[in-house]
Design an enzyme around this catalytic site. Structure first.
Site, short mmCIF file in Angstrom:
data_model
loop_
_atom_site.label_atom_id
_atom_site.label_comp_id
_atom_site.label_asym_id
_atom_site.label_seq_id
_atom_site.Cartn_x
_atom_site.Cartn_y
_atom_site.Cartn_z
N ASP A 137 22.48 62.98 -8.14
CA ASP A 137 21.81 63.37 -9.39
C ASP A 137 20.71 62.36 -9.71
O ASP A 137 19.58 62.53 -9.29
CB ASP A 137 22.88 63.48 -10.48
CG ASP A 137 22.31 63.89 -11.82
OD1 ASP A 137 21.14 64.26 -11.87
OD2 ASP A 137 23.03 63.83 -12.83
N LYS A 161 21.00 67.76 -6.66
CA LYS A 161 20.33 68.47 -7.76
C LYS A 161 18.84 68.47 -7.55
O LYS A 161 18.26 67.50 -7.08
CB LYS A 161 20.65 67.78 -9.09
CG LYS A 161 22.01 68.16 -9.60
CD LYS A 161 22.13 67.85 -11.06
CE LYS A 161 23.56 68.04 -11.47
NZ LYS A 161 23.81 67.57 -12.85
#
Ligand code: 5GP
Ligand code: MG
Length: 185
Positions: A106, A134
């Site tokens: 992330d 992500k």
């Protein structure tokens, strides 16, 4: 539990198939470099526990396991609060080839911190594998060696990933209903 799920992003069947592919790729890459590779696998706890269990059983090569617990999404956080090593049980990684496993990339803080720590401890090499990445600039900026799936920038749970330590046992990667994320104790 199931009433809290908004939608399934990645099904258990798709996860299973991709995990097998990743395992094959990792084994092929390591055996290309060394006919009898010997790795230390480091799953980042708690999130990578299930991914690790499935992945390593598809990897028929010599390996040891070292553990590290890193916290960045404590409690009900749905965004990174900065990575911190909480605990480690690595045994000796000096001069060993290490493969770090994480559930999701992330902000990239966790991977950076863990890789730096392992290099300081004298690992011969540090490679990384994440099940999910992500789609945000911070994640795409961090070099990882293996990625299972690129996903939209949404908060997901299941297959090891939690919200307030729950939902890790959901077999698919799912999003939660807004009402669940907004609920207070
Ligand atoms: P990073 O340090 O790259 O920001 O985040 C990595 C860690 O944050 C992961 O190991 C995971 O524990 C947590 N994390 C990041 N995104 C999510 C998410 O969408 N859902 C959950 N449950 N955890 C996340
Ligand atoms: Mg984690």
């Amino acid at each position: 539990m199931h009433a809290d799920i908004e939608r399934i992003l990645i099904s258990r069947q798709d996860i299973n198939q991709r995990v097998r592919e990743l395992a094959r790729q990792i084994v092929a890459d390591h055996t290309a470099q060394d006919a009898s590779p010997d790795l230390t696998i480091v799953p980042i706890l708690t999130g990578a526990m299930i991914f690790c269990g499935d992945l390593i059983r598809e990897m028929p090569i010599a390996m040891k396991i070292g553990l590290m617990t890193v916290s960045s999404y404590p409690g009900r956080s749905v965004s990174s609060q900065g990575a911190k090593v909480i605990q480690q049980q690595l045994a000796n990684v000096k001069d060993r080839h290490v493969l770090v496993l994480d559930d999701i990339l992330d902000s990239g803080h966790t991977m950076r911190l863990v890789a730096a720590t392992l290099r300081e401890l004298g690992a011969a090499s540090v490679r990384s594998c994440v099940l999910l990445r992500k789609n945000r600039p911070t994640a795409l900026d961090v070099a990882v060696d293996y990625v299972g799936f690129d996903i939209p920038d949404e908060f997901v749970v299941g297959y090891g990933l939690d919200y307030n330590d729950y939902y890790r046992n959901v077999p698919d990667i799912v999003t939660l209903k807004r009402s669940v994320l907004e609920a207070r104790p």
